[in-house]
Write a protein that holds these residues in place. Sequence first.
Motif, short mmCIF file in Angstrom:
data_model
loop_
_atom_site.label_atom_id
_atom_site.label_comp_id
_atom_site.label_asym_id
_atom_site.label_seq_id
_atom_site.Cartn_x
_atom_site.Cartn_y
_atom_site.Cartn_z
N GLU A 133 -13.07 -8.14 -5.03
CA GLU A 133 -13.47 -7.29 -3.90
C GLU A 133 -14.75 -6.52 -4.21
O GLU A 133 -15.66 -6.46 -3.38
CB GLU A 133 -12.35 -6.31 -3.57
N PHE B 149 -2.66 -7.20 -4.70
CA PHE B 149 -3.86 -6.41 -4.40
C PHE B 149 -3.52 -5.02 -3.89
O PHE B 149 -3.99 -4.02 -4.43
CB PHE B 149 -4.72 -7.15 -3.36
N GLY B 150 -2.69 -4.91 -2.84
CA GLY B 150 -2.50 -3.65 -2.14
C GLY B 150 -2.00 -2.51 -3.01
O GLY B 150 -2.64 -1.46 -3.13
N SER C 45 -4.31 -1.70 -5.89
CA SER C 45 -5.54 -1.05 -5.44
C SER C 45 -5.35 0.47 -5.30
O SER C 45 -6.25 1.24 -5.65
CB SER C 45 -5.97 -1.65 -4.11
N HIS D 231 -9.83 1.95 -9.16
CA HIS D 231 -11.01 1.07 -9.14
C HIS D 231 -12.01 1.44 -10.24
O HIS D 231 -13.22 1.46 -10.01
CB HIS D 231 -11.70 1.09 -7.78
N SER E 126 -4.88 2.09 -9.03
CA SER E 126 -5.83 1.75 -10.09
C SER E 126 -7.00 2.71 -10.18
O SER E 126 -7.53 2.96 -11.28
CB SER E 126 -6.37 0.33 -9.87
N ARG F 189 -14.14 0.48 -12.94
CA ARG F 189 -14.68 -0.82 -13.33
C ARG F 189 -14.63 -1.00 -14.84
O ARG F 189 -15.06 -0.15 -15.61
CB ARG F 189 -16.13 -0.93 -12.85
N ASN G 21 -9.47 -2.37 -13.15
CA ASN G 21 -9.63 -3.39 -12.13
C ASN G 21 -8.97 -4.69 -12.56
O ASN G 21 -9.29 -5.22 -13.63
CB ASN G 21 -11.12 -3.66 -11.85
N THR G 22 -8.05 -5.18 -11.74
CA THR G 22 -7.49 -6.51 -11.97
C THR G 22 -8.40 -7.55 -11.32
O THR G 22 -9.40 -7.21 -10.69
CB THR G 22 -6.07 -6.60 -11.38
N VAL H 118 0.84 -1.20 0.00
CA VAL H 118 0.00 0.00 0.00
C VAL H 118 0.87 1.25 0.00
O VAL H 118 0.59 2.22 -0.72
CB VAL H 118 -0.95 -0.01 1.21
N LEU I 117 -9.04 -7.09 -7.53
CA LEU I 117 -9.87 -5.92 -7.27
C LEU I 117 -11.32 -6.19 -7.70
O LEU I 117 -12.26 -5.74 -7.04
CB LEU I 117 -9.33 -4.71 -8.02
N HIS I 118 -11.49 -6.92 -8.79
CA HIS I 118 -12.83 -7.25 -9.26
C HIS I 118 -13.54 -8.16 -8.26
O HIS I 118 -14.75 -8.00 -8.02
CB HIS I 118 -12.74 -7.92 -10.63
#
Length: 295
Positions: free
Chosen positions: A250, A228-229, A232, A237, A235, A239, A243-244, A125, A247-248
């Motif tokens: 989540e 992910f971190g 995220s 987010h 990106s 849609r 989104n990878t 992150v 992430l999708h």
Amino acid sequence: MAGGSSRLAKAGQTRFEAREATRDSALVKGIVLTLSLVFFAVFLLLPLVVVFAEALRKGWDTYLAALVEPDALSAIKLTLTAALIAVPLNVVFGVSAAWAIAKFEFRGKALLVTLIDLPFSVSPVIAGLCYVLVFGAQGWFGSWLAANDIKIIFAVPGIVLATVFVTFPFVARELIPLMEAQGTEEEEAATVLGASGWQTFWRVTIPNIKWGLMYGIILTNARAMGEFGAVSVVSGHIRGFTNTMPLHVEILYNEYQFAAAFAVASLLALLALVTLALKTFVEWQAERAHKEIEA
């Protein structure tokens, strides 16, 4: 007579060592084995079974529909694209860094080794946030990037950069100890025989490290697809665009679309199992090659 005594002494020593190595009682062995199996079943096997069970709970039609949905296809494509770019870049860096560290002495060598381990100690992150501070709209290069209509954050380049960062050490860390153990004798012999630097690299160095290199590539690819971190953070987010697959998953889960979320998650789990199978195969091939060399 002396030879017979020596053999008896060695046999006695072997039996003594065997007893020392296996002197724990059957009860202790059973408890340790049971705890290991229970841990494996509860924390590793059971979650994997649950993922596939939940993904298929509403039938194959729902499962396949979740995977061919446009946003899911976009997430799958982006995940594969990021991995296909990040893995070769890290292979080039990893091999170069390992070769330099294992084969040469230079100032700053210890610093380079420390920097290679940086992604292990920095939270993904935080890594993503650093890219935002550098390439974001309010970052160091934000105004210049905006003036030249270049998008890095909340776009594919940012996702690739974040993926490269988190997968940075894997190839190098696999190759450095391997190349250090091999030494420089074979490369020096090739040079004495008239081989150029590139010839030595391709015909001596690469064949000696091929199994370690493959192992590093497999680990890098697995981490790239599952990150992910850091992804995220950079990106946005968006849609269907940034989104990878993680992430999708989540987003679908937060929207209570559990069947679709577990369907995409099962695809990630399947990729993990394939990675594990490839890792096992590479280890088996490397061990077999080592035994053939010793024979």
